[in-house]
Design a protein around this motif. Structure first.
Motif, PDB file in Angstrom:
ATOM      1  N   ALA B  20     -14.058 -14.097  20.430  1.00  0.00           N
ATOM      2  CA  ALA B  20     -14.605 -13.325  19.302  1.00  0.00           C
ATOM      3  C   ALA B  20     -15.398 -12.123  19.815  1.00  0.00           C
ATOM      4  O   ALA B  20     -15.285 -11.014  19.268  1.00  0.00           O
ATOM      5  N   LEU B  21     -16.186 -12.338  20.865  1.00  0.00           N
ATOM      6  CA  LEU B  21     -16.954 -11.224  21.439  1.00  0.00           C
ATOM      7  C   LEU B  21     -16.018 -10.147  21.987  1.00  0.00           C
ATOM      8  O   LEU B  21     -16.251  -8.953  21.815  1.00  0.00           O
ATOM      9  N   ALA B  24     -14.556  -8.179  19.233  1.00  0.00           N
ATOM     10  CA  ALA B  24     -15.528  -7.246  18.644  1.00  0.00           C
ATOM     11  C   ALA B  24     -15.667  -5.993  19.503  1.00  0.00           C
ATOM     12  O   ALA B  24     -15.959  -4.912  18.989  1.00  0.00           O
ATOM     13  N   ALA B  25     -15.465  -6.148  20.818  1.00  0.00           N
ATOM     14  CA  ALA B  25     -15.648  -5.010  21.722  1.00  0.00           C
ATOM     15  C   ALA B  25     -14.417  -4.127  21.812  1.00  0.00           C
ATOM     16  O   ALA B  25     -14.526  -2.921  22.022  1.00  0.00           O
ATOM     17  N   LEU B  26     -13.237  -4.731  21.655  1.00  0.00           N
ATOM     18  CA  LEU B  26     -12.004  -3.957  21.845  1.00  0.00           C
ATOM     19  C   LEU B  26     -11.759  -3.023  20.673  1.00  0.00           C
ATOM     20  O   LEU B  26     -12.054  -3.377  19.531  1.00  0.00           O
TER      21      LEU B  26
END
Lengths: 349, 157
Positions: B20-21, B24-26
């Motif tokens: 999930a992190l 969120a960053a991509l």
């Protein structure tokens, strides 16, 4: 022998004349379609601008309007897409142009129009325009943006050249706000799963939890709860359309003046504006660009960011992957993906 | 013992939180949703295999992973919250169809082969998420779920 040479010369001249006539007529002439003639009216088309024009038809037409550019290197780029539900004779359209484009193809209601853009490119323009084109040609936008979880709160400009500052801005600043509410939902789901697993009647072994064994009705409340959490997480995690803007002060001798850009986030109607500007910027967030150079990027689905918010009318711009424009109730809107990034230079600087 | 069970559950969810992190960053782009679906479905199925979970237990594991999967899909979905909800609904439909089909095929008799088949079909489901129209995908998943449910119901009788 001489007669044959003269005939060849005559034929070659005829072919050249036909070719020249075809090319000349190609600029703005109707291509085969349903017999309806299309014309492009309005201000002259200029490279490195968001051009606004009116598409006029000889008879009322309806349906899709698409504007595509054909690049010198080959390939097509979709620049404008719209749909008119009622029949029209005139429709406002807009599209980005630069010197990489060789021709423009406009399709509307089954009719086609092809415009030769080659005469618009190069430095054969008035000196002021030629100077602007020269400077825009040297402004290469960074290729893409994003790829970080947390944005940098500020960018130190001292000693940086404009291209280097742009690369840093694209990599470190153009990052969307974190979906904190969605992360909270995920934390709640993880906590719920851990608590359920630690209950006395929970599993004796493994991660699966043997309490799960049993008929579906017994599992249904937990399955429904996780489904509800999943739907809430999906709704809250969906990326909000975002317009990024880094406003650089005027450069001095090739390098930017000292100072730093600071992050400001402002919700707008239908999208979020993430702007980096020098401290004490009088215009405030979202203020009009005046005499500045700005790096802008757009991550938004169609029809959400007004074109006027992306760049002021008449400003010069250069995009590596141009935004797709669309028209809604006579107004132009821009959309873009992670590759939509470019320079905006206020023409009055 | 209770603490250990809770810890094991959190360990199971840790890679999903990392996914999930990462999502969120991509930056959003084509392929992300399908890849997320295939990777998360494969991970949960492998975990179920190692835990010896099948049937309701396996469904529960997938349900626990569902919020994380929905988050990842939403980050790559087009069309705002509506698009994200549609992607989540498609993922739920595919997973439900696969789990019911697995149960109907008496896959517990050959658990390893069933796990491989599930992972392969999840990869196909990820590709379908990217390529197929939502109505077509939802229709096909529901049809598969209905057939599998019918087979299961007849066997119960």
């Amino acid at each position: 022998m001489r007669r044959r040479a003269s005939l060849s010369l005559l034929l070659a001249a005829g072919a050249a004349a036909c070719l020249a006539a075809g090319i000349t007529e190609g600029g703005g002439r109707l291509a085969p379609g349903n017999g309806i003639e299309l014309r492009l009216e309005g201000a002259p088309l200029r490279p490195y601008r968001m051009n606004r024009a009116t598409l006029a038809a000889s008879e009322p037409i309806r349906g899709y309007i698409e504007v595509r550019a054909r690049a010198w290197r080959g390939g097509e780029i979709l620049l404008f897409q719209g749909e008119e539900e009622s029949a029209f004779r005139e429709a406002p359209i807009g599209f980005y142009l630069d010197e990489d484009y060789r021709s423009l193809e406009i399709a509307a209601g089954g009719s086609y129009l092809e415009l030769d853009l080659s005469a618009l490119t190069g430095l054969g323009a008035a000196s002021e325009e030629a100077e602007l084109r020269r400077s825009m040609r040297a402004l290469h936008p960074p290729l893409a943006f994003g790829g970080r979880l947390l944005p940098a709160p500020s960018l130190e400009l001292a000693g940086l050249a404009l291209p280097a500052a742009a690369s840093r801005a694209a990599a470190a600043l153009f990052v969307p706000p974190l979906p904190l509410a969605a992360f909270a939902i995920l934390a709640a789901a993880a906590l719920a799963a851990a608590i359920a697993a630690s209950r006395p009647d929970a599993s004796k072994q493994g991660i699966a939890g043997r309490e799960g064994a049993g008929p579906l009705p017994r599992l249904a409340p937990r399955l429904a709860a996780y489904l509800a959490l999943a739907l809430a997480a999906a709704a809250l995690a969906a990326p909000r359309p975002t317009l990024y803007r880094a406003r650089f002060p005027r450069s001095q001798g090739g390098s930017l003046a000292s100072g730093k850009l600071e992050r400001r986030v402002g919700p707008r109607e239908g999208y979020t504006l993430v702007e980096y500007a020098a401290r004490g910027e009088e215009a405030g967030i979202g203020g009009r660009l005046e005499g500045e150079v700005a790096l802008v990027a757009l991550a938004a689905p169609p029809g959400l960011v007004p074109l006027g918010e992306l760049l002021p009318e008449g400003a010069a711009c250069r995009f590596s992957s141009p935004p797709l424009l669309t028209s809604r109730e006579g107004e132009l809107y821009a959309s873009g993906s992670a590759g939509t990034i470019g320079w905006v230079v206020d023409a009055r600087r | 013992m209770r603490g250990a069970r809770a810890l094991r559950k959190l360990l199971f969810l840790a890679p999903l939180s990392a996914a999930a992190l990462l999502a969120a960053a991509l930056p959003g782009g084509p392929g992300g949703a399908g890849l997320s679906f295939a990777a998360i479905a494969a991970y949960v199925r492998v975990c179920a295999q190692f835990a010896g979970a099948s049937g309701g237990e396996e469904a529960l594991l997938f349900a626990e992973a569902l919020p994380f999967l929905a988050f990842c899909l939403a980050r790559f979905a087009r069309g705002g919250p509506a698009g994200a909800l549609l992607a989540a609904a498609e993922a739920v439909a595919i997973l439900a169809a696969l789990l019911l089909a697995e149960a109907a095929a008496r896959a517990e008799r050959r658990p390893l082969a069933a796990a491989f088949l599930f992972v392969a079909l999840a990869a196909a489901g990820g590709a379908a998420l990217e390529l197929a129209r939502p109505a077509t995908l939802l229709g096909a998943a529901l049809l598969l779920a209905l057939v599998a449910g019918y087979v299961l119901a007849r066997r119960e009788r």
